[in-house]
Structures are given as structure tokens and as C-alpha cells.
Design an enzyme around this catalytic site. Sequence first.
Site, PDB file in Angstrom:
ATOM      1  N   TYR A 177     -14.570  -4.520   7.828  1.00  0.00           N
ATOM      2  CA  TYR A 177     -13.274  -3.938   8.173  1.00  0.00           C
ATOM      3  C   TYR A 177     -12.842  -4.374   9.571  1.00  0.00           C
ATOM      4  O   TYR A 177     -11.694  -4.776   9.779  1.00  0.00           O
ATOM      5  CB  TYR A 177     -13.349  -2.415   8.076  1.00  0.00           C
ATOM      6  CG  TYR A 177     -12.036  -1.719   8.346  1.00  0.00           C
ATOM      7  CD1 TYR A 177     -11.056  -1.638   7.359  1.00  0.00           C
ATOM      8  CD2 TYR A 177     -11.772  -1.141   9.582  1.00  0.00           C
ATOM      9  CE1 TYR A 177      -9.848  -0.995   7.590  1.00  0.00           C
ATOM     10  CE2 TYR A 177     -10.567  -0.492   9.829  1.00  0.00           C
ATOM     11  CZ  TYR A 177      -9.612  -0.426   8.834  1.00  0.00           C
ATOM     12  OH  TYR A 177      -8.419   0.205   9.076  1.00  0.00           O
ATOM     13  N   GLY A 187       0.827  -1.202   0.000  1.00  0.00           N
ATOM     14  CA  GLY A 187       0.000   0.000   0.000  1.00  0.00           C
ATOM     15  C   GLY A 187       0.862   1.252   0.000  1.00  0.00           C
ATOM     16  O   GLY A 187       0.562   2.233   0.679  1.00  0.00           O
ATOM     17  N   ALA A 188       1.932   1.227  -0.790  1.00  0.00           N
ATOM     18  CA  ALA A 188       2.943   2.283  -0.765  1.00  0.00           C
ATOM     19  C   ALA A 188       2.548   3.547  -1.524  1.00  0.00           C
ATOM     20  O   ALA A 188       3.264   4.539  -1.456  1.00  0.00           O
ATOM     21  CB  ALA A 188       4.260   1.750  -1.334  1.00  0.00           C
ATOM     22  N   ASN A 226       0.897  -2.676   5.231  1.00  0.00           N
ATOM     23  CA  ASN A 226       0.118  -1.462   5.390  1.00  0.00           C
ATOM     24  C   ASN A 226      -1.139  -1.426   4.515  1.00  0.00           C
ATOM     25  O   ASN A 226      -2.098  -0.752   4.865  1.00  0.00           O
ATOM     26  CB  ASN A 226       1.022  -0.257   5.061  1.00  0.00           C
ATOM     27  CG  ASN A 226       0.241   1.013   4.927  1.00  0.00           C
ATOM     28  OD1 ASN A 226      -0.276   1.537   5.896  1.00  0.00           O
ATOM     29  ND2 ASN A 226       0.134   1.512   3.706  1.00  0.00           N
ATOM     30  N   VAL A 259       0.050 -15.971  -6.156  1.00  0.00           N
ATOM     31  CA  VAL A 259       1.117 -16.098  -7.145  1.00  0.00           C
ATOM     32  C   VAL A 259       1.822 -14.754  -7.341  1.00  0.00           C
ATOM     33  O   VAL A 259       3.060 -14.690  -7.380  1.00  0.00           O
ATOM     34  CB  VAL A 259       0.568 -16.649  -8.487  1.00  0.00           C
ATOM     35  CG1 VAL A 259       1.633 -16.608  -9.575  1.00  0.00           C
ATOM     36  CG2 VAL A 259       0.029 -18.062  -8.301  1.00  0.00           C
ATOM     37  N   ARG A 267      -0.356   5.486  -1.356  1.00  0.00           N
ATOM     38  CA  ARG A 267      -1.298   6.472  -0.799  1.00  0.00           C
ATOM     39  C   ARG A 267      -1.192   6.524   0.717  1.00  0.00           C
ATOM     40  O   ARG A 267      -0.730   5.581   1.346  1.00  0.00           O
ATOM     41  CB  ARG A 267      -2.742   6.096  -1.161  1.00  0.00           C
ATOM     42  CG  ARG A 267      -3.038   6.135  -2.619  1.00  0.00           C
ATOM     43  CD  ARG A 267      -4.473   5.840  -2.959  1.00  0.00           C
ATOM     44  NE  ARG A 267      -5.291   5.504  -1.805  1.00  0.00           N
ATOM     45  CZ  ARG A 267      -6.559   5.146  -1.861  1.00  0.00           C
ATOM     46  NH1 ARG A 267      -7.146   5.054  -3.005  1.00  0.00           N
ATOM     47  NH2 ARG A 267      -7.233   4.862  -0.771  1.00  0.00           N
ATOM     48  N   LYS A 276      -9.503  -6.563  10.452  1.00  0.00           N
ATOM     49  CA  LYS A 276      -8.446  -6.026  11.308  1.00  0.00           C
ATOM     50  C   LYS A 276      -8.297  -6.844  12.596  1.00  0.00           C
ATOM     51  O   LYS A 276      -7.181  -6.967  13.118  1.00  0.00           O
ATOM     52  CB  LYS A 276      -8.692  -4.548  11.609  1.00  0.00           C
ATOM     53  CG  LYS A 276      -8.419  -3.650  10.405  1.00  0.00           C
ATOM     54  CD  LYS A 276      -6.962  -3.778   9.939  1.00  0.00           C
ATOM     55  CE  LYS A 276      -6.619  -2.815   8.840  1.00  0.00           C
ATOM     56  NZ  LYS A 276      -5.190  -2.837   8.505  1.00  0.00           N
TER      57      LYS A 276
END
Length: 171
Positions: free
Chosen positions: A147, A8-9, A81, A60, A11, A151
Site C-alpha cells: 500500500y 471507487g464511487a 479515489n 481497455v 464505498r 501510494k
Amino acid sequence: SKSIVITGATRGLGLAMTRFFAAQGHTVHGCGRDAAAIAALQKEFPLPHSFKALDISDDVAVSDWAREVLKNGAPDLLLNNAAIIAPNSPLWKLPASQVDPVIDINLKGTFLCSRAVGPGMVKRGWGRVINMGSILSVIAIPGRAAYASAKAGVANLTRVLALEWAGTGVT
């Protein structure tokens, strides 16, 4: 200099962490689903940094990406993240088509990335894994079933990994 893997780099917190670690002189290997944002990151941070557009819920794709990242040895830090959230809706109105991606990215993606990168850290005898959680892993808010469940799963996955990796130098 450390080697840092960030999911998740592209945003929010992931982008802030990418910029922070790169500015500190560390090598960042990041991923995200937005190919244009990935291309922009690669332009902003050229080699030795590397960025890949991929879906972390795809076993994969994650395995292939991890092999690329691990070519130069196990990273020092894995930051799981990446996360998405379903629309705010009562459980009985939330279709599975909106739940599945939340579970797939938030929980399954964390599982797959940890499984792909963690063993290299264990073999080396050192590494750190940070799984980004949420207060919703321990409290409930109406309308956030998908969510919060994902989590909560991440929180317990983290506990399991801590026990499995105890004594290996990986925390």
C-alpha cells in the site's frame, strides 16, 4: 453545474463524495467494482448521472468508460479515489498475488484514469484532477509495503502530471 468523475464511487469516501456532488447539483460519473452497488447508485442517482461497474486496472475497460463519459465533453473534475489495501504482513510473507491488486488499483488505475480523462481536459483548457493519497506515501509503517509503495507512486505520478499539464489550465 460541473461534471465530476469519481473512481471507487460505491464505498467510503467515494460514496460520500458522490452524494455530496450530486446534492450540489453536479453530474457525477462514477465507477466501482461491485456491480450491485453500482446498480444501487444508478437507482439513487438517475440520469444524467452515470455509474459503471469496472476494474480500473483494465486499460481497455477504462478507455471504453472514458469514451462514454467524454461524449458530453471533458469533465471538470476527476477524483481518482479507488483504492484497496493488502493484508497487514511483513514483506517477506506477502505473496505477489496480494501485492499485484494493490499496485494495479491504487497506482495503475490512477495512471490509466488520468491518461484516459486528462487529455480531454487539456484540449478544453481547463480541469482539475485530485489523486487521493495517503500519509503512507511519505512515512513507513511495518506491514504496509504494498500500500505504501503504491501510494508513494501516486504522489509522484501527481507531481509528474502537474509538470506535464503546467500551463494548460489543468491542475
